[in-house]
Design an enzyme around this catalytic site. Structure first.
Site, short mmCIF file in Angstrom:
data_model
loop_
_atom_site.label_atom_id
_atom_site.label_comp_id
_atom_site.label_asym_id
_atom_site.label_seq_id
_atom_site.Cartn_x
_atom_site.Cartn_y
_atom_site.Cartn_z
N GLN A 7 -0.26 4.62 20.70
CA GLN A 7 -0.04 5.18 19.35
C GLN A 7 -1.15 6.20 19.08
OE1 GLN A 7 -1.10 2.06 20.05
NE2 GLN A 7 -2.01 1.00 18.32
N PRO B 286 2.46 2.61 12.56
CA PRO B 286 3.04 3.92 12.90
C PRO B 286 2.68 4.33 14.34
CG PRO B 286 2.02 4.01 10.73
CD PRO B 286 1.63 2.69 11.33
N GLY C 76 3.11 1.48 -3.07
CA GLY C 76 2.24 1.65 -4.24
C GLY C 76 1.78 3.09 -4.36
N ARG D 168 -10.82 -1.14 10.35
CA ARG D 168 -10.24 0.14 10.77
C ARG D 168 -10.71 0.48 12.17
NH1 ARG D 168 -10.08 3.88 5.39
NH2 ARG D 168 -11.66 2.45 4.62
N ARG E 43 0.74 10.04 14.36
CA ARG E 43 0.36 10.62 13.06
C ARG E 43 -0.53 11.83 13.30
NH1 ARG E 43 -2.50 6.62 9.54
NH2 ARG E 43 -0.49 5.71 9.08
N TYR F 106 -4.73 -2.78 19.64
CA TYR F 106 -3.50 -3.46 19.23
C TYR F 106 -2.30 -2.76 19.89
CZ TYR F 106 -6.72 -5.06 15.57
OH TYR F 106 -7.79 -5.57 14.89
N TYR G 58 0.84 -1.20 0.00
CA TYR G 58 0.00 0.00 0.00
C TYR G 58 0.88 1.25 0.00
CZ TYR G 58 -3.69 3.24 1.56
OH TYR G 58 -4.59 4.28 1.67
N ASP G 59 1.79 1.33 0.98
CA ASP G 59 2.59 2.55 1.14
C ASP G 59 3.44 2.83 -0.10
OD1 ASP G 59 1.57 2.02 3.63
OD2 ASP G 59 3.46 2.12 4.71
N VAL H 279 -11.94 3.09 13.83
CA VAL H 279 -13.21 3.74 14.18
C VAL H 279 -14.38 2.77 13.98
CG1 VAL H 279 -14.81 5.61 13.60
CG2 VAL H 279 -12.35 6.08 13.73
P1 NAD Z 1 -12.76 1.97 0.17
O1 NAD Z 1 -12.15 0.62 0.26
O2 NAD Z 1 -14.11 2.17 0.74
O3 NAD Z 1 -12.82 2.47 -1.34
C1 NAD Z 1 -11.95 2.03 -2.34
C2 NAD Z 1 -12.78 1.71 -3.57
O4 NAD Z 1 -11.94 1.33 -4.65
C3 NAD Z 1 -13.74 0.55 -3.34
O5 NAD Z 1 -15.01 0.89 -3.84
C4 NAD Z 1 -13.13 -0.60 -4.13
O6 NAD Z 1 -14.06 -1.56 -4.56
C5 NAD Z 1 -12.47 0.16 -5.27
N1 NAD Z 1 -11.36 -0.55 -5.90
C6 NAD Z 1 -10.32 -1.18 -5.30
N2 NAD Z 1 -9.49 -1.67 -6.23
C7 NAD Z 1 -10.01 -1.35 -7.45
C8 NAD Z 1 -9.62 -1.58 -8.78
N3 NAD Z 1 -8.50 -2.27 -9.08
N4 NAD Z 1 -10.40 -1.11 -9.78
C9 NAD Z 1 -11.56 -0.44 -9.51
N5 NAD Z 1 -11.98 -0.19 -8.26
C10 NAD Z 1 -11.20 -0.64 -7.24
O7 NAD Z 1 -11.72 2.98 0.82
P2 NAD Z 1 -11.79 4.55 1.05
O8 NAD Z 1 -11.51 4.77 2.47
O9 NAD Z 1 -13.00 5.10 0.44
O10 NAD Z 1 -10.51 5.03 0.23
C11 NAD Z 1 -10.60 5.68 -1.02
C12 NAD Z 1 -9.21 6.20 -1.40
O11 NAD Z 1 -8.74 7.13 -0.41
C13 NAD Z 1 -8.17 5.09 -1.50
O12 NAD Z 1 -7.33 5.35 -2.61
C14 NAD Z 1 -7.38 5.24 -0.22
O13 NAD Z 1 -6.06 4.80 -0.37
C15 NAD Z 1 -7.47 6.74 0.04
N6 NAD Z 1 -7.29 7.05 1.47
C16 NAD Z 1 -8.28 6.77 2.37
C17 NAD Z 1 -8.06 7.05 3.72
C18 NAD Z 1 -9.11 6.80 4.77
O14 NAD Z 1 -8.86 7.06 5.95
N7 NAD Z 1 -10.29 6.34 4.44
C19 NAD Z 1 -6.83 7.58 4.14
C20 NAD Z 1 -5.85 7.81 3.19
C21 NAD Z 1 -6.08 7.56 1.85
N1 UDP Z 2 -6.30 -0.40 15.91
C1 UDP Z 2 -6.63 -0.97 17.12
N2 UDP Z 2 -7.69 -1.82 17.16
C2 UDP Z 2 -8.46 -2.10 16.08
C3 UDP Z 2 -8.12 -1.51 14.84
C4 UDP Z 2 -7.03 -0.67 14.79
O1 UDP Z 2 -5.97 -0.74 18.13
O2 UDP Z 2 -9.43 -2.87 16.22
C5 UDP Z 2 -5.16 0.54 15.85
C6 UDP Z 2 -4.12 0.22 14.79
O3 UDP Z 2 -3.16 -0.68 15.29
C7 UDP Z 2 -3.54 1.60 14.51
C8 UDP Z 2 -4.73 2.54 14.70
O4 UDP Z 2 -5.67 1.81 15.48
O5 UDP Z 2 -2.56 1.91 15.47
C9 UDP Z 2 -5.37 2.97 13.40
O6 UDP Z 2 -5.63 1.82 12.62
P1 UDP Z 2 -6.42 1.84 11.26
O7 UDP Z 2 -6.34 0.47 10.68
O8 UDP Z 2 -7.76 2.43 11.47
O9 UDP Z 2 -5.64 2.89 10.34
P2 UDP Z 2 -4.09 3.11 9.98
O10 UDP Z 2 -3.22 2.18 10.76
O11 UDP Z 2 -4.02 2.87 8.53
O12 UDP Z 2 -3.86 4.51 10.39
#
Ligand code: NAD
Ligand code: UDP
Length: 325
Positions: free
Chosen positions: A208, A273, A147, A185, A276, A203, A144-145, A187
């Protein structure tokens, strides 16, 4: 009338963005392969003739005449992006190449949904856009990171080499209605656990920190970013600078729901991490004083209502993610 393409349009953020663009009289094409997205997220939009939902995987080229492309497609939660890590990195890299190629051909503006994960486990706090990050290139989060980092590189190179009009936003943890109930996630996990009076799973130590941005604030920032003039390309952080420990979040959620859940500490996850928080000085400067306006308690209230309703009308099992290779 402007036309927008939203990849990942049936996902959490994508569905809110489609809604907002339609409200602003855009014609919207949402592309999604439904890996983590779901038609139920956009069901209410399907009757709108200005909205089109297309099943498509962005690792393959797509063609349409649009003015703006919002590239959001990519699984975003650790559980989902680690399910098929090779596919995750293909989505970020090939997806970026396909969307940039399209933008170049049709002369559209293209916005990349990048992430605070490009900073890795940051040694600079709060994180400023000029910080290059501290990312493990070979760990379980790297698909992910790295990519997303490679996608940023591609965006910059298409801009420098081919003059493509790009925008890069780095999104920090965002939450709200339509988060995937199974995405693990923090929340969504805590709210669902608390609503069911199940153990709240922290976790590691829970010391954190994360900063939680409500979805509406992110959408406002994203729209403003796309609306900037062509000289503004980013990357720009979009996040809420209020920082909480995971222990604090657990207590807030339990109190708000009045839950009988107990807190349990599980082993820490790899490469998690430790802190953040976004520095949003640049976003304020470039995006007409943009800053988050929704407090955690207010955003959590709406998110709790959503999950409460969801648990009453469907089972979490109905929201299994699908293998879409
Ligand atoms: P999400 O998983 O709800 O949405 C991602 C969407 O992309 C889904 O609808 C999934 O089906 C679609 N998808 C995945 N792979 C695909 C592919 N190969 N082709 C077509 N569709 C595909 O997640 P989200 O939270 O809505 O995230 C949306 C974007 O925002 C992502 O790029 C994510 O990396 C970025 N983002 C989200 C957060 C967050 O906290 N939610 C934080 C940082 C970045
Ligand atoms: N986390 C947790 N319990 C859970 C899910 C996540 O303690 O049930 C922690 C996780 O280890 C991280 C933080 O919450 O430290 C945020 O996690 P999340 O997966 O929501 O997002 P990201 O790590 O991508 O910021």
């Amino acid at each position: 009338m402007k036309r927008a393409l939203v990849t990942g349009g049936a996902g959490f953020i994508g569905s809110h963005l489609c809604e907002r663009l339609l409200a602003q009289n855009y014609e919207v094409i949402a592309l999604d392969n439904f890996f983590t997205g779901d038609k139920r997220n956009v069901l209410h939009l399907l009757k709108n003739p200005m909205f089109e939902l297309v099943r498509h995987d962005i690792t393959h080229p797509y063609f349409a005449e649009v003015d703006e492309i919002y590239n959001l497609a990519c699984p975003a939660s650790p559980v989902h992006y680690q399910y098929n890590p090779i596919k995750t990195i293909k989505t970020s890299v090939l997806g970026a190449i396909n969307m940039l190629g399209l933008a170049k051909r049709i002369k559209a503006k293209v916005l990349q949904a990048s992430t605070s994960e490009v900073y890795g486990d940051p040694e600079v706090h709060p994180q400023v856009e000029s910080y290059w990050g501290n990312v493990n290139p070979i760990g379980i989060r790297s698909c992910y990171d790295e990519g997303k980092r490679c996608a940023e590189t591609l965006f910059m190179d298409y801009h420098r080499q081919n003059k493509v009009k790009i925008k890069i936003i780095r999104i920090f943890n965002t939450y709200g209605p339509r988060m995937h109930p199974n995405d693990g996630r923090v929340v969504s996990n805590f709210i669902i656990q608390a609503l069911q009076n199940k153990d709240i799973t922290i976790y590691g130590t829970g010391e954190q920190t994360r900063s939680f941005q409500y979805i509406d604030d992110l959408i406002e920032g994203t729209i403003r970013m796309m609306g900037t003039d062509d000289s503004v390309i980013g990357p720009v952080n979009l996040g809420n600078p209020e920082e909480f420990t995971i222990n604090e979040l657990a207590k807030i959620v339990i109190d708000m729901i009045g839950s009988r859940s107990k807190i349990v500490h599980l082993p820490p996850v790899s490469d998690d991490p430790t802190q953040r928080r976004p520095d949003i000085t640049l976003a304020k400067e470039l995006l007409q004083n943009w800053e988050p306006t929704i407090k955690l308690s207010e955003g959590l209230k709406k998110t709790i209502e959503y999950f409460d309703q969801l648990l009453k009308t469907s089972s979490i099992e109905d929201w299994k993610y699908r293998n879409t290779i």
